[in-house]
Design an enzyme around this catalytic site. Structure first.
Site, mmCIF file in Angstrom:
data_model
loop_
_atom_site.group_PDB
_atom_site.id
_atom_site.type_symbol
_atom_site.label_atom_id
_atom_site.label_comp_id
_atom_site.label_asym_id
_atom_site.label_seq_id
_atom_site.Cartn_x
_atom_site.Cartn_y
_atom_site.Cartn_z
ATOM 1 N N GLY A 1 0.811 -1.213 0.000
ATOM 2 C CA GLY A 1 0.000 0.000 0.000
ATOM 3 C C GLY A 1 0.843 1.262 0.000
ATOM 4 O O GLY A 1 0.518 2.242 -0.667
ATOM 5 N N CYS A 2 1.955 1.217 0.722
ATOM 6 C CA CYS A 2 2.830 2.392 0.814
ATOM 7 C C CYS A 2 3.564 2.644 -0.501
ATOM 8 O O CYS A 2 3.782 3.787 -0.885
ATOM 9 C CB CYS A 2 3.811 2.223 1.964
ATOM 10 S SG CYS A 2 2.955 2.052 3.555
ATOM 11 N N THR A 3 3.916 1.564 -1.183
ATOM 12 C CA THR A 3 4.554 1.690 -2.494
ATOM 13 C C THR A 3 3.571 2.276 -3.505
ATOM 14 O O THR A 3 3.909 3.202 -4.250
ATOM 15 C CB THR A 3 5.097 0.331 -2.960
ATOM 16 O OG1 THR A 3 6.148 -0.055 -2.063
ATOM 17 C CG2 THR A 3 5.620 0.386 -4.383
ATOM 18 N N ALA B 1 3.134 5.946 -2.720
ATOM 19 C CA ALA B 1 4.323 6.710 -3.124
ATOM 20 C C ALA B 1 4.331 6.939 -4.633
ATOM 21 O O ALA B 1 4.657 8.039 -5.095
ATOM 22 C CB ALA B 1 5.598 5.993 -2.683
#
Length: 178
Positions: free
Chosen positions: A68-70, A73
């Site tokens: 999710g963070c990738t 980003a």
């Protein structure tokens, strides 16, 4: 006294899934001084200095190199030029996998914006502790006006909507200042 079954179900559900906490619109943003990286190069980030240039989009994410963070980003990287065009500084902060923020800034943020380490004091000050993983941050996005006041908050673990919400808030702020 009899409590309706539907009310009991809603109450039980709200207790089972704690809402993410976050600073509210109108609150004063705590100052941040931390190590950050852009394009793999480390530097000292100061919120106070960044606010001198205009609004700051500050987004907290759980950990570098998680799915999710990738994805988040990548979406922020695609919108980085639009934030800049509207006078905003963009930075992501995390407490998860901080030893990899330089690499994350280069690979996943695509050299477009910095990411930094969220210290315990920052996590506490912004009320972004991730209940499920001690020491990590939840997913919360803020837009902070140059006067240090929070003008937008979105706190939800799903990354969908964070980029668009912050970008809309920055555009609305810019329009109001004309």
């Amino acid at each position: 006294m009899r409590i309706a079954p539907a009310l009991l179900a809603v109450t039980a559900l709200s207790l089972a899934t704690p809402a993410l906490a976050a600073l509210k619109v109108g609150a004063t943003a705590p100052d941040i001084v931390t190590k950050a990286a852009k394009g793999g190069k480390m530097y000292d980030f100061s919120l106070k200095s960044a606010l001198k240039k205009g609004p700051v989009v500050l987004y907290f994410f759980p950990a570098a190199f998680t799915s999710g963070c990738t994805a988040e980003a990548h979406e922020f990287a695609e919108a980085a030029a639009e934030f800049e065009k509207n006078g905003a500084t963009l930075i992501g902060l995390t407490a998860g996998n901080v030893e990899r923020i330089a690499e994350f800034s280069k690979v996943e943020c695509r050299d477009k914006f910095p990411v930094g380490a969220a210290t315990p004091a920052v996590i506490s000050g912004y009320d972004v502790a991730l209940a499920a993983k001690a020491g990590w941050t939840d997913r919360t996005s803020y837009v902070i006006a140059p006067n240090g006041k929070i003008i937008f908050t979105l706190s939800q673990m799903n990354p969908v909507g964070h980029v668009q919400g912050t970008l809309d808030a920055v555009k609305k702020y810019k329009l109001a200042k004309k």
